[in-house]
Design an enzyme around this catalytic site. Structure first.
Site, mmCIF file in Angstrom:
data_model
loop_
_atom_site.group_PDB
_atom_site.id
_atom_site.type_symbol
_atom_site.label_atom_id
_atom_site.label_comp_id
_atom_site.label_asym_id
_atom_site.label_seq_id
_atom_site.Cartn_x
_atom_site.Cartn_y
_atom_site.Cartn_z
ATOM 1 N N PHE A 178 0.822 -1.213 0.000
ATOM 2 C CA PHE A 178 0.000 0.000 0.000
ATOM 3 C C PHE A 178 0.854 1.260 0.000
ATOM 4 C CE2 PHE A 178 -0.037 -1.730 4.428
ATOM 5 C CZ PHE A 178 0.803 -0.799 5.022
ATOM 6 N N HIS A 184 -2.797 4.293 11.164
ATOM 7 C CA HIS A 184 -2.320 4.674 12.506
ATOM 8 C C HIS A 184 -0.852 4.294 12.725
ATOM 9 C CE1 HIS A 184 -3.220 0.816 15.131
ATOM 10 N NE2 HIS A 184 -2.464 0.529 14.095
#
Length: 335
Positions: free
Chosen positions: A227, A245
């Protein structure tokens, strides 16, 4: 308000690390597994787990005082609901996270937390001479303990997240960084008209098994990739669970922009993350936020911080749905 005087309440917090070590010892020894068939005396427990009987009693006495195990009048010990969760085969076993929380490497990491607070930077790369991800690659034994513990936490969230949102409008759902595919499998089980894509590095074999066990393998493909570099095109919804996060603002924006470059104008971005409440409200995300600071320089975010992050990546936050697991489904639209 607690009736315990403030100094003693603080002392209980300070000593919490010692309770974590007691749980780690019990989990590593497998004591709860030995009690699955009924109460046993400390002497028998010690014999079965290869531990000193007297020390085993002292360990169980402490944990029983915290509701983990219970001492009977005949000096035998039995399982309690919390102790039952330490069994390896419990439906939602917490044994793996207990073994991570007390692991010597984990404790060594936290021994450098003060430096992270002083500098605002993760201290693990300085201590290890490499990033957390590189350290896991170089230390597979600890990586297994770490990711098994993370899997424990993820298991607690799968059902609430898969049931806490209506995925039926989407024909094709892409799980970016989907790991073994457990979340997407649970979503597809509840959304029979949808197909899916698990997009993650080096998880093909594990994902194939999970998808097959859930009976959704015929509706789901697996694509290997990072990603940090791209995201598969053609999705109606893109889910990212506990991905952003792990990263500071700039890197998190870059990850989301990879999704923004392939999502359609009517597509939905769904972030599964904890949203830190304002003020003094207790929330697990406030502790996890410190862990992220220590290890990777990531952070948990408030609603306002998610709005800014999404805006910088080309999205607008439209809705936040809280779940009983303490993780929220943050819905955003491309703009």
């Amino acid at each position: 308000m607690s009736s315990i005087p403030a100094p003693f309440a603080l002392l209980n917090l300070v000593q919490g690390a010692m309770v974590s070590q007691a749980l780690y010892a019990a989990a590593t020894l497998g004591i709860a597994d030995e009690l699955a068939d009924g109460p046993l005396a400390p002497e028998e427990i010690g014999k079965r787990v290869d531990a000193d009987p007297e020390s085993t009693y002292r360990l169980l006495r402490v944990l029983a005082a915290h509701g983990v195990f219970a001492e009977r009048q005949d000096k035998t010990f039995e399982l309690t609901p919390m102790a039952d969760a330490l069994r390896t085969d419990a439906p939602l076993s917490m044994r793996r996270i207990a073994r991570l929380m007390g692991h010597p490497t984990h404790w060594e990491d936290w021994g450098h937390f003060l430096e992270a607070v002083r500098t605002g930077e993760p201290s693990l790369p300085k201590v290890r001479g490499m990033s957390a991800w590189e350290y896991f690659g170089a230390n597979p034994e600890y990586a297994q303990v770490f990711f098994a513990g993370m899997g424990n936490l993820s298991d607690l969230e799968t059902v609430p997240v898969s049931q806490g949102y209506d995925y039926s409008p989407f024909g094709r759902i892409v799980d970016v960084g989907g790991g073994s595919g457990a979340l997407l499998a649970a979503i597809l089980e509840r959304t029979p008209q949808a197909s899916g894509v698990v997009f993650a590095p080096s998880s093909v074999e594990a994902a194939q098994q999970v998808l097959a066990q859930a009976g959704v393998a015929d509706r789901c493909t697996i694509e290997e990739g990072s990603f940090l570099e791209s995201a598969p095109a053609g999705g109606d919804a893109y889910i990212l669970k506990h991905i952003v996060h792990d990263w500071p603002h700039e890197q998190a924006v870059a990850i989301l922009r990879n999704v923004r470059s392939v999502i359609g104008p009517k597509g939905k971005l769904l972030l599964m993350e904890s949203v830190v409440p304002e003020g003094n409200t207790p929330h697990s995300s406030k502790l996890v936020d410190l862990w992220l600071l220590l290890l990777v320089g990531g952070r948990e975010r408030t609603e306002a911080e998610y709005r800014r992050l999404l805006s910088d990546a080309g999205f607008a936050l439209s809705k936040i749905t809280e779940t009983p697991a303490g993780v929220a489904i943050i819905e955003a639209d491309p703009v």
